[in-house]
Design a protein around this motif. Structure first.
Motif, PDB file in Angstrom:
ATOM      1  N   ALA A 154       0.969  -1.223  -0.029  1.00 34.47           N
ATOM      2  CA  ALA A 154       0.113  -0.211   0.057  1.00 34.47           C
ATOM      3  C   ALA A 154       0.677   1.261   0.126  1.00 34.47           C
ATOM      4  O   ALA A 154       1.917   1.489   0.818  1.00 34.47           O
ATOM      5  CB  ALA A 154      -0.807  -0.174   1.167  1.00 34.47           C
ATOM      6  N   ASP A 155       0.554   2.210  -1.110  1.00 31.73           N
ATOM      7  CA  ASP A 155       1.092   3.537  -0.677  1.00 31.73           C
ATOM      8  C   ASP A 155      -0.112   4.365  -0.586  1.00 31.73           C
ATOM      9  O   ASP A 155       0.074   5.725  -0.799  1.00 31.73           O
ATOM     10  CB  ASP A 155       1.922   3.907  -1.872  1.00 31.73           C
ATOM     11  CG  ASP A 155       0.969   3.748  -3.289  1.00 31.73           C
ATOM     12  OD1 ASP A 155      -0.111   3.242  -3.195  1.00 31.73           O
ATOM     13  OD2 ASP A 155       1.600   3.707  -4.213  1.00 31.73           O
ATOM     14  N   HIS A 156      -1.290   3.953  -0.126  1.00 33.48           N
ATOM     15  CA  HIS A 156      -2.518   4.708  -0.254  1.00 33.48           C
ATOM     16  C   HIS A 156      -3.210   4.219   0.973  1.00 33.48           C
ATOM     17  O   HIS A 156      -3.316   3.211   1.154  1.00 33.48           O
ATOM     18  CB  HIS A 156      -2.964   4.393  -1.518  1.00 33.48           C
ATOM     19  CG  HIS A 156      -4.183   5.372  -1.781  1.00 33.48           C
ATOM     20  ND1 HIS A 156      -5.343   4.580  -1.982  1.00 33.48           N
ATOM     21  CD2 HIS A 156      -4.587   6.676  -1.784  1.00 33.48           C
ATOM     22  CE1 HIS A 156      -6.384   5.567  -2.152  1.00 33.48           C
ATOM     23  NE2 HIS A 156      -5.972   6.724  -2.041  1.00 33.48           N
ATOM     24  N   GLY A 157      -3.879   5.245   1.592  1.00 33.77           N
ATOM     25  CA  GLY A 157      -4.769   4.638   2.786  1.00 33.77           C
ATOM     26  C   GLY A 157      -5.738   3.730   2.644  1.00 33.77           C
ATOM     27  O   GLY A 157      -5.975   3.044   3.427  1.00 33.77           O
TER      28      GLY A 157
ATOM     29  N   ALA B  92      -4.179   0.363   2.493  1.00 37.19           N
ATOM     30  CA  ALA B  92      -3.689  -0.038   3.666  1.00 37.19           C
ATOM     31  C   ALA B  92      -4.795  -0.303   4.576  1.00 37.19           C
ATOM     32  O   ALA B  92      -4.497  -1.298   5.293  1.00 37.19           O
ATOM     33  CB  ALA B  92      -3.002   1.102   4.438  1.00 37.19           C
ATOM     34  N   ALA B  93      -5.949   0.389   4.456  1.00 38.25           N
ATOM     35  CA  ALA B  93      -7.234  -0.006   5.245  1.00 38.25           C
ATOM     36  C   ALA B  93      -7.624  -1.451   4.809  1.00 38.25           C
ATOM     37  O   ALA B  93      -8.014  -2.247   5.676  1.00 38.25           O
ATOM     38  CB  ALA B  93      -8.294   0.843   5.080  1.00 38.25           C
TER      39      ALA B  93
ATOM     40  N   ASN C 252      -5.453  -4.133   6.548  1.00 39.68           N
ATOM     41  CA  ASN C 252      -5.552  -3.995   8.159  1.00 39.68           C
ATOM     42  C   ASN C 252      -7.183  -4.444   8.366  1.00 39.68           C
ATOM     43  O   ASN C 252      -7.034  -5.392   9.557  1.00 39.68           O
ATOM     44  CB  ASN C 252      -5.713  -2.371   8.730  1.00 39.68           C
ATOM     45  CG  ASN C 252      -4.311  -1.866   8.482  1.00 39.68           C
ATOM     46  OD1 ASN C 252      -3.267  -2.366   8.239  1.00 39.68           O
ATOM     47  ND2 ASN C 252      -4.281  -0.379   8.628  1.00 39.68           N
TER      48      ASN C 252
ATOM     49  N   GLU D 110      -3.627  11.709  -9.236  1.00 33.65           N
ATOM     50  CA  GLU D 110      -3.322  10.461  -8.922  1.00 33.65           C
ATOM     51  C   GLU D 110      -3.558   9.874  -7.588  1.00 33.65           C
ATOM     52  O   GLU D 110      -2.758   9.157  -7.035  1.00 33.65           O
ATOM     53  CB  GLU D 110      -1.707  10.489  -9.075  1.00 33.65           C
ATOM     54  CG  GLU D 110      -1.303  10.796 -10.739  1.00 33.65           C
ATOM     55  CD  GLU D 110       0.104  11.295 -10.702  1.00 33.65           C
ATOM     56  OE1 GLU D 110       0.872  10.894  -9.893  1.00 33.65           O
ATOM     57  OE2 GLU D 110       0.518  11.892 -11.658  1.00 33.65           O
ATOM     58  N   PHE D 111      -4.557  10.205  -7.145  1.00 38.36           N
ATOM     59  CA  PHE D 111      -4.936   9.501  -5.637  1.00 38.36           C
ATOM     60  C   PHE D 111      -4.231   9.935  -4.647  1.00 38.36           C
ATOM     61  O   PHE D 111      -4.181   9.638  -3.350  1.00 38.36           O
ATOM     62  CB  PHE D 111      -4.977   8.045  -5.928  1.00 38.36           C
ATOM     63  CG  PHE D 111      -6.094   7.530  -6.444  1.00 38.36           C
ATOM     64  CD1 PHE D 111      -7.140   7.750  -6.266  1.00 38.36           C
ATOM     65  CD2 PHE D 111      -5.760   6.449  -7.516  1.00 38.36           C
ATOM     66  CE1 PHE D 111      -8.335   7.380  -7.135  1.00 38.36           C
ATOM     67  CE2 PHE D 111      -6.807   5.942  -8.336  1.00 38.36           C
ATOM     68  CZ  PHE D 111      -7.926   6.406  -8.017  1.00 38.36           C
ATOM     69  N   THR D 112      -3.510  11.152  -4.743  1.00 37.55           N
ATOM     70  CA  THR D 112      -2.363  11.644  -3.747  1.00 37.55           C
ATOM     71  C   THR D 112      -2.808  13.038  -3.180  1.00 37.55           C
ATOM     72  O   THR D 112      -3.532  13.638  -4.305  1.00 37.55           O
ATOM     73  CB  THR D 112      -0.996  11.571  -3.849  1.00 37.55           C
ATOM     74  OG1 THR D 112      -0.717  12.066  -5.063  1.00 37.55           O
ATOM     75  CG2 THR D 112      -0.632  10.264  -4.037  1.00 37.55           C
ATOM     76  N   ALA D 113      -2.732  13.605  -2.321  1.00 35.14           N
ATOM     77  CA  ALA D 113      -3.061  14.819  -1.666  1.00 35.14           C
ATOM     78  C   ALA D 113      -2.347  15.915  -2.498  1.00 35.14           C
ATOM     79  O   ALA D 113      -2.915  16.814  -2.934  1.00 35.14           O
ATOM     80  CB  ALA D 113      -2.714  15.119  -0.192  1.00 35.14           C
ATOM     81  N   ASP D 114      -1.011  15.639  -2.834  1.00 29.09           N
ATOM     82  CA  ASP D 114      -0.310  16.842  -3.437  1.00 29.09           C
ATOM     83  C   ASP D 114      -0.771  16.770  -4.865  1.00 29.09           C
ATOM     84  O   ASP D 114      -0.842  17.922  -5.527  1.00 29.09           O
ATOM     85  CB  ASP D 114       1.158  16.703  -3.515  1.00 29.09           C
ATOM     86  CG  ASP D 114       1.865  15.376  -3.962  1.00 29.09           C
ATOM     87  OD1 ASP D 114       1.001  14.135  -3.795  1.00 29.09           O
ATOM     88  OD2 ASP D 114       2.723  15.030  -4.647  1.00 29.09           O
TER      89      ASP D 114
ATOM     90  N   ASP E 230      -8.474  11.092   0.032  1.00 30.67           N
ATOM     91  CA  ASP E 230      -7.256  11.263   0.251  1.00 30.67           C
ATOM     92  C   ASP E 230      -6.584  12.363  -0.644  1.00 30.67           C
ATOM     93  O   ASP E 230      -5.892  13.537  -0.119  1.00 30.67           O
ATOM     94  CB  ASP E 230      -6.239  10.184   0.309  1.00 30.67           C
ATOM     95  CG  ASP E 230      -5.955   9.068   1.426  1.00 30.67           C
ATOM     96  OD1 ASP E 230      -6.734   9.273   2.538  1.00 30.67           O
ATOM     97  OD2 ASP E 230      -4.956   8.479   1.389  1.00 30.67           O
TER      98      ASP E 230
ATOM     99  N   ILE F 256      -8.003  15.910   0.437  1.00 31.04           N
ATOM    100  CA  ILE F 256      -7.335  16.852   1.317  1.00 31.04           C
ATOM    101  C   ILE F 256      -6.486  17.820   0.543  1.00 31.04           C
ATOM    102  O   ILE F 256      -6.763  19.156   0.978  1.00 31.04           O
ATOM    103  CB  ILE F 256      -6.302  15.750   2.148  1.00 31.04           C
ATOM    104  CG1 ILE F 256      -6.945  14.872   2.933  1.00 31.04           C
ATOM    105  CG2 ILE F 256      -5.568  16.626   2.824  1.00 31.04           C
ATOM    106  CD1 ILE F 256      -6.152  13.960   3.552  1.00 31.04           C
TER     107      ILE F 256
ATOM    108  N   LYS G  83     -11.168  11.312   7.752  1.00 27.04           N
ATOM    109  CA  LYS G  83     -10.960  12.898   7.682  1.00 27.04           C
ATOM    110  C   LYS G  83     -12.280  13.605   6.851  1.00 27.04           C
ATOM    111  O   LYS G  83     -12.500  14.662   7.174  1.00 27.04           O
ATOM    112  CB  LYS G  83      -9.517  13.021   6.890  1.00 27.04           C
ATOM    113  CG  LYS G  83      -9.462  14.460   6.293  1.00 27.04           C
ATOM    114  CD  LYS G  83      -8.512  15.328   7.492  1.00 27.04           C
ATOM    115  CE  LYS G  83      -8.003  16.574   6.811  1.00 27.04           C
ATOM    116  NZ  LYS G  83      -8.902  17.627   6.439  1.00 27.04           N
TER     117      LYS G  83
END
Lengths: 350, 371
Positions: free
Chosen positions: A65-68, A71-72, A75, A223-227, A252, A255, A279
């Motif tokens: 996972a590089d992404h929440g 990862a979830a 988990n 690209e699925f990331t905040a930045d 994500d 944000i 969030k």
């Protein structure tokens, strides 16, 4: 060994079931009041699936996972497995690409799990593995990224990407009508554009908007990331000096989208998110950002996948259904989380 | 005459026999090195000035395309100003990274780990443990982590004798891995108002990020063109052996170059964290390629020994302008990437032909001085 005969017996069972079903269907038709027969309903008390049964070894693999959200997924699967005393959980991380995942899976097969739960990098790329495992007598539960070949999986459980688009559009349409905006300026920030899931989400969104006579004005992928979300949103806001509604596919990423709106001093629009992160739900509850809703694509499907795998391993069906076996396919519904129901969904947030 | 350099450390070469060391190094690097102080904005006489003029022309053409295709938006002067600032903001983070990258490439190396360093520094700064130390703690942590990673790169390359490509490629993988580990694969949201406000703050109507970019570019320009460190960088990149013979401590210099790149990444990490109000292991994805591309378009020679900070800045701004142009016209990312690829190829082709045709054209029309 008995794979062949088991297949046959299953086929016989299915045939028999079909014949029985046809029979009851006929009787139901002929009788005046369509009373459900004993075979078609299920006693509530009979659904004791939580009680410990025979031991099941479940093998699990999901991409690194590089992404929440991913990862979830891992988990959740781990946590769900831990709730059962009769489940042994063997997890291998799948590495960075399909080849690495294939390699990881072959080590998993060597550990002889009874069932494999698998979130493939790409269903198409790992279809062959599914076929191989099924042929070896190990039922495969595909998590979220479908195999094209129906023989490559025992059960498939996935989110509804098209439905996310539909739900997001439906919320936006309702809000625009409530506000009396007849021709709204609508923006869209999808995730990685080359992915099939992104295209499905966008199609659901566009189809639903079109049906209401609306259309997407600008679409800038991230690209699925905040930045990357921040970058895409700042450019989209630049292109649209006035915006009424925005759908951002991923929370994500959202944000960054919200940060960009804040940095540009823009809050004249409503925003809908995607996936349902903690969030995002918090922001929706607090209600001081443009984010008013998010449509779910919940990683809780990993927990459900483990439950299904256990039932398959124990040869049981789902307690609330009449069927003796776990169904072949489950597609989650995409729900809309707003300020009103956010507290209910908070436990699914990641 | 003794050797004195800006870093305050003595070079190991015996001072007695030394000719003017840095002059010699620069001369070894480029035939025009002796006149390096004359060129405006560049270190190699008129050549880079002309190159930069061409880049400015490309930039003007891109803006003109924007104005033609979106005439309605461009008719609003407030929007035009805001859009200009938006492009500069878009360029700010990658611009800072590119300054460091330019130094490394001029010095004969390459740093493939910049994106990963930005991600690692950002994640390190935003983990809950670090965030509890406040904004100063976050900034300090980001910069220290980035510089340390840069130093490790430099040491591996200098003293470990690893090829820069391999060393920094390994670091790319390792730093992202560490970032994923530290962040627990989650997006780390920054709750620090000071950090989050950096990206939304404006001074005299201009975003703070643009000032940071300007400061880093200016510092980089001064360092490259007005200090011994800069001339040594050109010398090392131009001809390592000549630089060594001229008494430059090539190994130590190389370490410092990668540390400098790391420093830029640390600054960029704070800027990017502030922009997205969060950090995660996958952030700053492919920044290494963007930075290398911008430097090359700006006229930096990939084999080292030549390059300008202003050229790199123009390269970054050209890419940001293309992104902006595509966004305001609602065009796809795929088309955008194809255009970017085409521009990189065109830039390198033009470089190979050493600008002869353009130089002649400019000279004929008295648009620039000839060398």
């Amino acid at each position: 060994m008995s794979q062949h005969s088991r297949d046959l017996s299953r086929r016989r069972l299915l045939l028999g079931g079909a014949a029985l079903g046809a029979g009851t269907f006929l009787t139901a038709c002929t009788s005046n009041e369509a009373q459900p027969t004993q075979a078609q309903t299920k006693d509530v008390a009979a659904g004791g699936n939580a009680a410990p049964g025979e031991k099941v070894v479940i093998g699990f693999s999901a991409p690194a996972a590089d992404h929440g959200w991913i990862a979830a997924i891992t988990n959740n699967a781990k946590a769900q497995a831990a709730t059962y005393t009769d489940v042994e959980f063997k997890s291998v991380e799948a590495g960075a690409d399909a080849a690495a995942q294939r390699a990881a899976l072959s080590t998993l097969i060597a550990q002889k799990p009874q069932v494999i739960v698998l979130l493939p990098h790409d269903g198409k790329e790992l279809n062959a593995f599914g076929l191989e495992a099924m042929a070896a007598g190990i039922p495969v539960v595909n998590l979220d990224r479908a195999f094209p070949d129906a023989r490559a999986y025992r059960t498939q459980i996935k989110g509804d990407n098209y439905g996310m688009g539909v739900a997001a559009a439906a919320y936006i349409i309702a809000q625009m009508k409530a506000r009396g905006v007849s021709s709204p300026v609508i923006g869209e920030i999808p995730g990685i554009d080359s992915l099939e899931l992104t295209q499905e989400r966008s199609k659901g969104f566009a189809d639903t908007l079109n049906a209401a006579g609306f259309k997407v004005q600008r679409r800038v992928p991230a690209e699925f990331t905040a930045d990357t979300g921040q970058r895409a949103a700042s450019q989209l806001l630049q292109a649209l000096p006035k915006l009424d509604a925005l759908w951002n596919h991923d929370d994500d990423q959202g944000i960054g989208v919200l940060a960009a709106a804040n940095q540009a001093g823009r809050k004249e629009f409503i925003m809908v998110g995607g996936a349902g992160s903690k969030k995002a739900m918090g922001d929706i509850q607090t209600d001081n950002t443009p984010l008013k809703a998010t449509v779910t694509y919940s990683p809780s499907m990993a927990s459900s996948a483990i439950s299904l795998a256990r039932l398959i391993g124990q040869n049981k069906g789902m307690a609330d259904l009449v069927e003796l076996q776990v169904p072949k396919e489950l597609v989650l519904a995409s729900e809309t989380i707003t300020k009103e129901n956010a507290s209910k969904y908070l436990k699914f947030g990641f | 005459m003794t050797i004195s350099d800006g870093t305050g450390t003595a070079a190991p070469g015996p001072p007695a026999q030394s000719p003017p060391v840095d002059r010699a190094g620069a001369a070894a690097a480029a035939p025009g090195g002796a006149s390096s102080r004359r060129g405006w904005l560049g270190g190699d006489g008129g050549e880079s000035a002309k190159r930069n003029l061409v880049l400015v022309a490309v930039l003007i053409a891109l803006v003109a395309i924007g104005a033609i295709t979106q005439a309605e938006l461009y008719s609003d002067s407030t929007w035009v100003w805001n859009n200009f600032l938006s492009i500069l903001q878009l360029a700010s983070v990658i611009g800072v990274v590119t300054v460091g990258m330019t130094f490394v490439i001029i010095g004969g190396g390459i740093d493939l780990s910049v994106g990963a360093i930005v991600a690692l520094a950002g994640v390190w700064a935003t983990t809950v443990a670090t965030q509890s130390y406040g904004a100063a703690g976050m900034i300090f942590t980001a910069i220290v982590v980035a510089v340390v990673v840069g130093l490790i790169n430099g040491l591996l390359i200098s003293y470990g004798r690893l090829v820069p490509f391999i060393a920094t490629l390994a670091m790319l993988v390792a730093a992202r891995g560490l970032a994923a580990q530290i962040s627990n694969k989650q997006t780390q949201v920054s709750t620090n108002a000071v950090i989050n406000d950096i990206a939304s703050s404006k001074v005299l109507g201009i975003p703070l990020l643009v000032y940071i970019l300007a400061a880093v570019v200016t510092a980089g320009w001064v360092l490259l063109n007005r200090t011994t460190f800069g001339r040594r960088t050109v010398a090392v990149g131009g001809n390592v052996e000549a630089a060594r013979l001229a008494g430059i401590n090539v190994k130590r210099h190389t370490v410092l170059l990668y540390a400098l790149s790391g420093l830029c990444c640390g600054i960029a990490a704070i800027m990017l964290t502030s922009q997205g109000t969060s950090a995660q292991a996958a952030m700053a994805n492919l920044y290494e390629l963007d930075a290398i591309a911008a430097a090359i378009i700006g006229g930096t020679l990939l084999s080292g020994g030549r390059g300008t900070i202003v050229g790199s800045l123009l390269g970054v701004i050209i890419f940001a302008t293309i992104t902006n142009l595509f966004a305001i016209n609602g065009l796809s990312t795929e088309a955008q990437n194809m255009v970017k690829g085409g521009i990189i190829i065109a830039a390198v082709l033009v470089q190979q032909f050493r600008f002869k045709a353009i130089t002649r054209f400019l000279a004929r029309n008295k648009l620039t001085r000839t060398t």
